[in-house]
Design a protein around this motif. Structure first.
Motif, PDB file in Angstrom:
ATOM      1  N   PRO A  49     -70.446  -8.535 -74.098  1.00 28.23           N
ATOM      2  CA  PRO A  49     -69.165  -8.188 -74.721  1.00 28.23           C
ATOM      3  C   PRO A  49     -69.123  -6.708 -75.100  1.00 28.23           C
ATOM      4  O   PRO A  49     -70.077  -6.173 -75.682  1.00 28.23           O
ATOM      5  CB  PRO A  49     -69.122  -9.092 -75.953  1.00 28.23           C
ATOM      6  N   GLU A  50     -68.040  -6.055 -74.738  1.00 30.32           N
ATOM      7  CA  GLU A  50     -67.926  -4.617 -74.964  1.00 30.32           C
ATOM      8  C   GLU A  50     -68.122  -4.282 -76.432  1.00 30.32           C
ATOM      9  O   GLU A  50     -67.554  -4.918 -77.311  1.00 30.32           O
ATOM     10  CB  GLU A  50     -66.562  -4.126 -74.484  1.00 30.32           C
ATOM     11  N   GLY A  51     -68.959  -3.284 -76.679  1.00 33.76           N
ATOM     12  CA  GLY A  51     -69.253  -2.868 -78.038  1.00 33.76           C
ATOM     13  C   GLY A  51     -70.477  -3.528 -78.649  1.00 33.76           C
ATOM     14  O   GLY A  51     -70.950  -3.099 -79.707  1.00 33.76           O
TER      15      GLY A  51
ATOM     16  N   PRO B  99     -88.129  -5.439 -82.242  1.00 33.58           N
ATOM     17  CA  PRO B  99     -87.683  -4.336 -81.388  1.00 33.58           C
ATOM     18  C   PRO B  99     -88.846  -3.489 -80.879  1.00 33.58           C
ATOM     19  O   PRO B  99     -89.866  -3.338 -81.554  1.00 33.58           O
ATOM     20  CB  PRO B  99     -86.772  -3.528 -82.309  1.00 33.58           C
ATOM     21  N   THR B 100     -88.692  -2.984 -79.659  1.00 30.68           N
ATOM     22  CA  THR B 100     -89.647  -2.029 -79.121  1.00 30.68           C
ATOM     23  C   THR B 100     -89.212  -0.629 -79.543  1.00 30.68           C
ATOM     24  O   THR B 100     -88.230  -0.442 -80.266  1.00 30.68           O
ATOM     25  CB  THR B 100     -89.701  -2.103 -77.593  1.00 30.68           C
ATOM     26  N   GLU B 101     -89.936   0.380 -79.069  1.00 32.30           N
ATOM     27  CA  GLU B 101     -89.569   1.768 -79.374  1.00 32.30           C
ATOM     28  C   GLU B 101     -88.483   2.299 -78.449  1.00 32.30           C
ATOM     29  O   GLU B 101     -87.964   3.392 -78.655  1.00 32.30           O
ATOM     30  CB  GLU B 101     -90.811   2.652 -79.285  1.00 32.30           C
ATOM     31  N   GLU B 102     -88.111   1.519 -77.422  1.00 33.71           N
ATOM     32  CA  GLU B 102     -87.078   1.965 -76.507  1.00 33.71           C
ATOM     33  C   GLU B 102     -85.724   1.944 -77.207  1.00 33.71           C
ATOM     34  O   GLU B 102     -85.410   1.010 -77.955  1.00 33.71           O
ATOM     35  CB  GLU B 102     -87.035   1.056 -75.279  1.00 33.71           C
ATOM     36  N   PRO B 103     -84.891   2.970 -76.995  1.00 34.06           N
ATOM     37  CA  PRO B 103     -83.609   3.029 -77.714  1.00 34.06           C
ATOM     38  C   PRO B 103     -82.660   1.912 -77.310  1.00 34.06           C
ATOM     39  O   PRO B 103     -82.652   1.447 -76.170  1.00 34.06           O
ATOM     40  CB  PRO B 103     -83.049   4.401 -77.325  1.00 34.06           C
ATOM     41  N   SER B 104     -81.853   1.475 -78.262  1.00 33.82           N
ATOM     42  CA  SER B 104     -80.820   0.476 -78.004  1.00 33.82           C
ATOM     43  C   SER B 104     -79.653   1.120 -77.270  1.00 33.82           C
ATOM     44  O   SER B 104     -79.487   2.345 -77.260  1.00 33.82           O
ATOM     45  CB  SER B 104     -80.334  -0.127 -79.326  1.00 33.82           C
ATOM     46  N   ARG B 105     -78.830   0.267 -76.642  1.00 32.34           N
ATOM     47  CA  ARG B 105     -77.662   0.757 -75.932  1.00 32.34           C
ATOM     48  C   ARG B 105     -76.448  -0.077 -76.327  1.00 32.34           C
ATOM     49  O   ARG B 105     -76.569  -1.267 -76.650  1.00 32.34           O
ATOM     50  CB  ARG B 105     -77.858   0.665 -74.422  1.00 32.34           C
ATOM     51  N   THR B 106     -75.297   0.566 -76.248  1.00 34.61           N
ATOM     52  CA  THR B 106     -74.039  -0.121 -76.546  1.00 34.61           C
ATOM     53  C   THR B 106     -73.410  -0.589 -75.237  1.00 34.61           C
ATOM     54  O   THR B 106     -73.287   0.188 -74.286  1.00 34.61           O
ATOM     55  CB  THR B 106     -73.076   0.804 -77.292  1.00 34.61           C
ATOM     56  N   ALA B 107     -73.024  -1.852 -75.186  1.00 30.64           N
ATOM     57  CA  ALA B 107     -72.453  -2.423 -73.969  1.00 30.64           C
ATOM     58  C   ALA B 107     -71.085  -1.835 -73.687  1.00 30.64           C
ATOM     59  O   ALA B 107     -70.277  -1.627 -74.597  1.00 30.64           O
ATOM     60  CB  ALA B 107     -72.356  -3.940 -74.104  1.00 30.64           C
ATOM     61  N   THR B 108     -70.819  -1.562 -72.421  1.00 26.70           N
ATOM     62  CA  THR B 108     -69.523  -1.069 -71.974  1.00 26.70           C
ATOM     63  C   THR B 108     -68.940  -2.049 -70.964  1.00 26.70           C
ATOM     64  O   THR B 108     -69.617  -2.953 -70.470  1.00 26.70           O
ATOM     65  CB  THR B 108     -69.656   0.319 -71.329  1.00 26.70           C
ATOM     66  N   ALA B 109     -67.689  -1.839 -70.624  1.00 22.09           N
ATOM     67  CA  ALA B 109     -67.027  -2.716 -69.653  1.00 22.09           C
ATOM     68  C   ALA B 109     -67.678  -2.621 -68.282  1.00 22.09           C
ATOM     69  O   ALA B 109     -67.593  -3.560 -67.480  1.00 22.09           O
ATOM     70  CB  ALA B 109     -65.545  -2.366 -69.563  1.00 22.09           C
TER      71      ALA B 109
ATOM     72  N   THR C  33     -74.431  -2.237 -68.469  1.00 23.30           N
ATOM     73  CA  THR C  33     -75.519  -1.288 -68.733  1.00 23.30           C
ATOM     74  C   THR C  33     -76.631  -1.549 -67.723  1.00 23.30           C
ATOM     75  O   THR C  33     -77.053  -2.685 -67.508  1.00 23.30           O
ATOM     76  CB  THR C  33     -76.080  -1.457 -70.160  1.00 23.30           C
ATOM     77  N   GLY C  34     -77.096  -0.464 -67.110  1.00 25.32           N
ATOM     78  CA  GLY C  34     -78.102  -0.585 -66.060  1.00 25.32           C
ATOM     79  C   GLY C  34     -79.509  -0.507 -66.616  1.00 25.32           C
ATOM     80  O   GLY C  34     -79.795   0.274 -67.529  1.00 25.32           O
ATOM     81  N   TRP C  35     -80.383  -1.319 -66.041  1.00 23.44           N
ATOM     82  CA  TRP C  35     -81.793  -1.344 -66.436  1.00 23.44           C
ATOM     83  C   TRP C  35     -82.636  -1.445 -65.168  1.00 23.44           C
ATOM     84  O   TRP C  35     -82.207  -2.043 -64.188  1.00 23.44           O
ATOM     85  CB  TRP C  35     -82.104  -2.544 -67.338  1.00 23.44           C
TER      86      TRP C  35
ATOM     87  N   THR D 177     -86.589  -7.908 -72.217  1.00 24.84           N
ATOM     88  CA  THR D 177     -86.071  -8.746 -73.287  1.00 24.84           C
ATOM     89  C   THR D 177     -85.099  -7.929 -74.117  1.00 24.84           C
ATOM     90  O   THR D 177     -85.450  -6.855 -74.622  1.00 24.84           O
ATOM     91  CB  THR D 177     -87.207  -9.274 -74.179  1.00 24.84           C
ATOM     92  N   LEU D 178     -83.880  -8.442 -74.247  1.00 25.41           N
ATOM     93  CA  LEU D 178     -82.839  -7.767 -75.011  1.00 25.41           C
ATOM     94  C   LEU D 178     -82.317  -8.687 -76.108  1.00 25.41           C
ATOM     95  O   LEU D 178     -82.027  -9.858 -75.852  1.00 25.41           O
ATOM     96  CB  LEU D 178     -81.666  -7.368 -74.106  1.00 25.41           C
ATOM     97  N   ARG D 179     -82.206  -8.140 -77.315  1.00 24.11           N
ATOM     98  CA  ARG D 179     -81.457  -8.829 -78.371  1.00 24.11           C
ATOM     99  C   ARG D 179     -80.011  -8.335 -78.285  1.00 24.11           C
ATOM    100  O   ARG D 179     -79.765  -7.123 -78.364  1.00 24.11           O
ATOM    101  CB  ARG D 179     -82.038  -8.546 -79.744  1.00 24.11           C
ATOM    102  N   VAL D 180     -79.093  -9.265 -78.077  1.00 24.58           N
ATOM    103  CA  VAL D 180     -77.681  -8.921 -77.927  1.00 24.58           C
ATOM    104  C   VAL D 180     -76.980  -9.196 -79.250  1.00 24.58           C
ATOM    105  O   VAL D 180     -76.865 -10.357 -79.683  1.00 24.58           O
ATOM    106  CB  VAL D 180     -77.039  -9.739 -76.783  1.00 24.58           C
ATOM    107  N   LEU D 181     -76.519  -8.129 -79.892  1.00 18.76           N
ATOM    108  CA  LEU D 181     -75.816  -8.232 -81.167  1.00 18.76           C
ATOM    109  C   LEU D 181     -74.338  -7.976 -80.917  1.00 18.76           C
ATOM    110  O   LEU D 181     -73.933  -6.847 -80.636  1.00 18.76           O
ATOM    111  CB  LEU D 181     -76.383  -7.227 -82.169  1.00 18.76           C
ATOM    112  N   ASP D 182     -73.507  -9.034 -81.004  1.00 20.83           N
ATOM    113  CA  ASP D 182     -72.082  -8.891 -80.697  1.00 20.83           C
ATOM    114  C   ASP D 182     -71.345  -8.096 -81.754  1.00 20.83           C
ATOM    115  O   ASP D 182     -70.356  -7.423 -81.467  1.00 20.83           O
ATOM    116  CB  ASP D 182     -71.440 -10.274 -80.553  1.00 20.83           C
TER     117      ASP D 182
END
Length: 884
Positions: free
Chosen positions: A839-841, A853-863, A866-868, A877-882
């Protein structure tokens, strides 16, 4: 505790007093638990008065719950000792056979242990796996994902290495100690002089392995807790000192701290991959446990798949806030984990234990299906068949459990009003869907629920086979079924002459007299004996296959073959018989001369447009002491074969089916079998052959000199091993017992046994990425259900989905309830790119397996997503916070 600093020039022997507790094995659970409670009282008393300085209550928190169920007061005393640092437990909730369960099963195991931890810091921070029958390649990765960088291993570890760096395919590494856990007899008994001699013998052996120490003496064993180690160590201190050794009453973490301090990392040997090295004296790998009681293995695979791929993701997607459904899932996992210990899942316990295992699997299925249905209802998909049966049309909904879009081949059942038949299926865009139809008969169908009165309605049940349109990742597609007064002739299967069905390359498969197939390729070449069944004798036990001195190998004889075709698939319905010996001859050196005809039915299906050739094998097992296997050849083999581990495809050497039989007592023959999660493959490129099997973990590759088909190489899966003994002392493949000699007639697996497999050849599986994806789709096919009459589900895209490479490992609500955990894996040696759509945002937080969390920076989802990049053999492994 003894202070090792008193003698700084002495080598230290760390004595860790412990118990290894099998919850069920040669006794059922309740009989063992009664003894466990007695043990808990002894431990508490000796910790109270100092007879024990510390105690390790095995590697599993579940023992606390087992004690608490009968003696809550004792459990509280144990917890108090844990809070004071005198008692350690864990890091696991149960000591699982970590080869046969999935990677996610192991993750849930460690997460559950944290919820059951008796006190902050009481869980051992050592990857303690003392009695597993070999160790999987991905275990270092798992341990590092929970913040552990050490492992205590034994069976399957390289015999000559006391310490080594153990590395997973993704590069994760732990400091591993190879040490047997059972050393209770060293300090055992009232005779201090005898104990001194045994201690001297122990130290001599350890000094040969590691001259300067420190050494680890695991003072305990199976269901044993040696008493008063404080007194005994004081008695032996002077004896040890004459050998320039100091005895330290210690803990596992204290030992590993000392061992790491003196180890030179650069000089330690690096061991890569799985630990299934040839067994040393009495350190058996026990490979027969991979195929003992395969009914348990199939049930475990089905239960895991239901929770990991259906119940958990559907709750995470549609109703993550439901405390009730999350509690249901926790309970289902608890039941499933209780079946994971090696003596349970490996099938090497008494029959009463495995009858309880079967009931637990049934309970997991009940909960998992309920949770999945409730989560779908929260998404607007009501699967309860209540009210008037449809007369004009019905709706079915197809749900995609994968994060990427795809279609599939599946069957769905439908209830209609009596006299009403499906004649057309259409998608919401008007696309007409071809299908095959079967009438199952009239019945009085029942439905009731919390908000639905009991409802019994006359109904006509149908089964439809169809190829679905493409369904969005984590999405659904609604299909409308139009009904009429009679079925359409176009949807009914037609019987046609011949024993052939088309192959993906434009050639054809032909059934042969032994019920195997020959592939007549489009280019004119042939590959014979595909799916050949062979049955040989087995005089072994639940731990080890043991061939008769003189064996008789039997193949099926086809008695009939019927070919049918429909708009969606071709089927060969083969009936065959195997004239099998009834058991072993009285002297147990050969198979009996008395035989019995054992019927076998094979349904071999080729869906139109499907690269898989699907096998359904149905056998009524009425004989004993035998091993049934299925062989799939390749025209051109290699030096290795491929099998899947938890998050990695593993290349294994092609080895003999069974190595030289040992002559020395206490030894075990090397065995070419190895555990897989779902697939094995041989050959390369256009000659690659893949075998996909859910819940049949024992596979191997046979070289030309051993193949049953005469091909260059085969991939072989064991369907069943029928044996009647827990353990025996007179085997040739293992020259002593591995447990008590008890009869276990249920391990013969009498009665109907059903196996589902699939095969793929050449281009469809020549690349590892394609092989992994095809296997994932086979493990977890799309599912379809009829929607409640009078309601509509409609189409829906997944709010969370993935495009590109990588396979789903998990989608679940985070253990702390904050967001969802999405885990993808790349089981191949090549890096792959993937795009995650959330979900965007929403915030995507890279995390470890323990959801920190790891030391890798978090990213904000866009429409645009997000590429990995998933590294070779990597996981993401990603924690998705809506709502961050």
């Amino acid at each position: 505790m003894t202070d090792s600093g008193t003698h700084p020039h002495f080598a230290a022997c760390h004595v860790v007093t412990h118990v290894h507790w099998d919850r069920e094995w040669y006794r059922p659970f309740e009989a063992f638990r009664a003894r466990l409670v007695e043990l808990a009282g002894q431990i508490c008393s000796e910790l109270d008065d100092g007879r024990m300085g510390a105690f390790h209550l095995d590697g599993q928190t579940i023992v606390l719950a087992d004690v608490a169920a009968l003696r809550p007061d004792l459990a509280e005393r144990l917890r108090a000792h844990a809070a004071a640092g005198r008692l350690t437990v864990g890091p696991w909730h149960v000591l699982a056979d970590n080869q046969l369960v999935s990677g996610e099963n192991l993750i849930r195991n460690l997460l559950t242990a944290r919820r059951h931890a008796p006190a902050e810091g009481a869980l051992a921070r050592v990857g303690y796996s003392p009695d597993a029958f070999g160790h999987p390649a991905d275990l270092p990765r798992l341990l590092r994902g929970f913040g552990m960088d050490t492992a205590l291993v034994w069976r399957g570890a390289p015999e000559k290495l006391a310490r080594f760096r153990w590395r997973s395919p993704d590069g994760s590494e732990v400091f591993a100690v190879n040490q047997g856990y059972h050393a209770a007899e060293v300090l055992w008994g009232d005779d201090a002089q005898a104990a001194a001699r045994r201690l001297g013998d122990f130290l001599t052996v350890e000094r040969d392995r590691l001259p300067d120490g420190p050494w680890l003496l695991m003072n305990g064993g199976d269901h044993l807790a040696p008493t008063d180690p404080t007194r005994r160590l004081a008695e032996l201190a002077s004896v040890a000192a004459t050998d320039e050794t100091v005895l330290v009453q210690s803990t596992l973490e204290e030992f590993f701290t000392a061992a790491r301090a003196v180890a030179d990392r650069d000089e330690l040997a690096v061991v890569e991959g799985e630990l299934r090295h040839p067994a040393g004296h009495l350190t058996f790998v026990l490979p027969g446990t991979l195929s003992a009681r395969t009914d348990l293995k199939k049930a475990n695979a089905a239960a895991q798949n239901l929770l990991e791929r259906w119940a958990e993701p559907l709750v995470a997607l549609h109703t993550p806030e439901s405390a009730t459904l999350r509690a249901d899932l926790d309970h289902a996992w608890e039941l499933l984990l209780r079946n994971a210990p090696h003596d349970s899942l490996c099938g090497c316990s008494v029959d009463a234990v495995h009858r309880e295992n079967t009931v637990r699997y049934e309970r997991v299925e009940q909960i998992g299906e309920h949770v999945a249905a409730r989560a779908l209802r929260a998404a607007g998909v009501d699967l309860r068949l209540y009210g008037d049966r449809p007369d004009l049309d019905a709706e079915i909904v197809v749900v995609n459990p994968h994060p990427y879009a795809g279609d599939d081949f599946l069957a769905v059942e439908l209830l209609t009003a009596p006299g009403r038949y499906p004649v057309e299926i259409t998608a919401s865009d008007g696309l007409s869907i071809a299908f095959e139809y079967e009438e199952l008969g009239e019945e009085t169908a029942f439905e009731a629920d919390l908000d639905l009165l009991p409802d019994s309605r006359p109904s006509l049940r149908h089964r439809l086979w169809l190829r679905t349109p493409v369904v969005p990742g984590f999405g659904r597609l609604a299909l409308t079924v139009r009904l009429d007064s009679k079925p359409s002739a176009d949807t009914l299967p037609r019987n046609i002459a011949g024993r052939c069905i088309t192959a993906p390359d434009g050639g054809f498969f032909e059934a042969k007299p032994d019920a195997s197939l020959t592939w007549h390729r489009h280019d004119g070449d042939e590959l014979a004996n595909i799916g050949m069944l062979t049955d040989g004798g087995d005089r072994g036990d639940t731990y080890n296959y043991d061939p008769p001195v003189t064996d008789t190998v039997v193949k099926p004889r086809m008695t009939s073959c019927r070919r049918s075709t429909s708009p969606v698939r071709d089927v060969l319905d083969i009936h065959a018989v195997m004239e099998l010996p009834k058991g072993l001859a009285p002297e147990r050196q050969r198979r009996s001369d008395d035989t019995r005809p054992v019927p076998v039915r094979l349904l071999i299906t080729r869906w139109h447009g499907d690269p898989l050739l699907r096998w359904h094998i149905d056998i009524d097992n009425t004989v004993r002491d035998h091993r049934l296997r299925l062989h799939v050849p390749t025209a051109q083999g290699g030096a290795t074969w491929t099998g899947d581990a938890h998050w990695s495809l593993i290349e294994r050497p092609v080895a003999p089916d069974l190595g030289p039989l040992p002559e020395e007592r206490g030894r075990e023959a090397a065995c070419g079998s190895a555990p897989v999660q779902s697939l094995g493959a041989v050959g390369e490129g256009e000659h690659r052959t893949a075998l996909l099997a859910r819940g049949l973990p024992e596979m191997r590759a046979l070289a030309k000199e051993e193949t049953a088909s005469g091909a260059d190489q085969e991939i072989v899966v064991t369907l069943l091993r029928s044996v009647g003994w827990l353990s025996r002392f007179d085997l040739r493949s293992r020259t002593t017992g591995a447990g008590p000699m008890l009869e276990v007639p249920d391990a013969q697996l009498p009665g109907r046994q059903v196996f589902e497999l699939a095969m793929a050849f050449g281009p469809a599986v020549s690349a590892d990425e394609d092989l992994a994806r095809l296997a994932a789709r086979h493990r977890t096919p799309l599912r379809a259900w009829q929607v409640r009459p009078g309601t509509r589900a409609g189409d829906a895209a997944g709010a969370l989905h993935v495009e590109g490479g990588g396979e789903l490992s998990a989608l679940k609500v985070a253990d702390d309830g904050l967001g969802r955990i999405l885990r993808l894996s790349n089981p191949t040696a090549n890096a792959v790119d993937t795009v995650v759509f959330a979900p965007e945002g929403s915030l995507l937080v890279p995390s470890r397996f323990d959801e920190q969390p790891t030391e890798e920076p978090s990213r904000t989802a866009t429409a645009d997503g997000t590429g990995w990049t998933l590294a070779p053999f990597g996981t993401l492994t990603l924690r998705v916070l809506d709502n961050p």
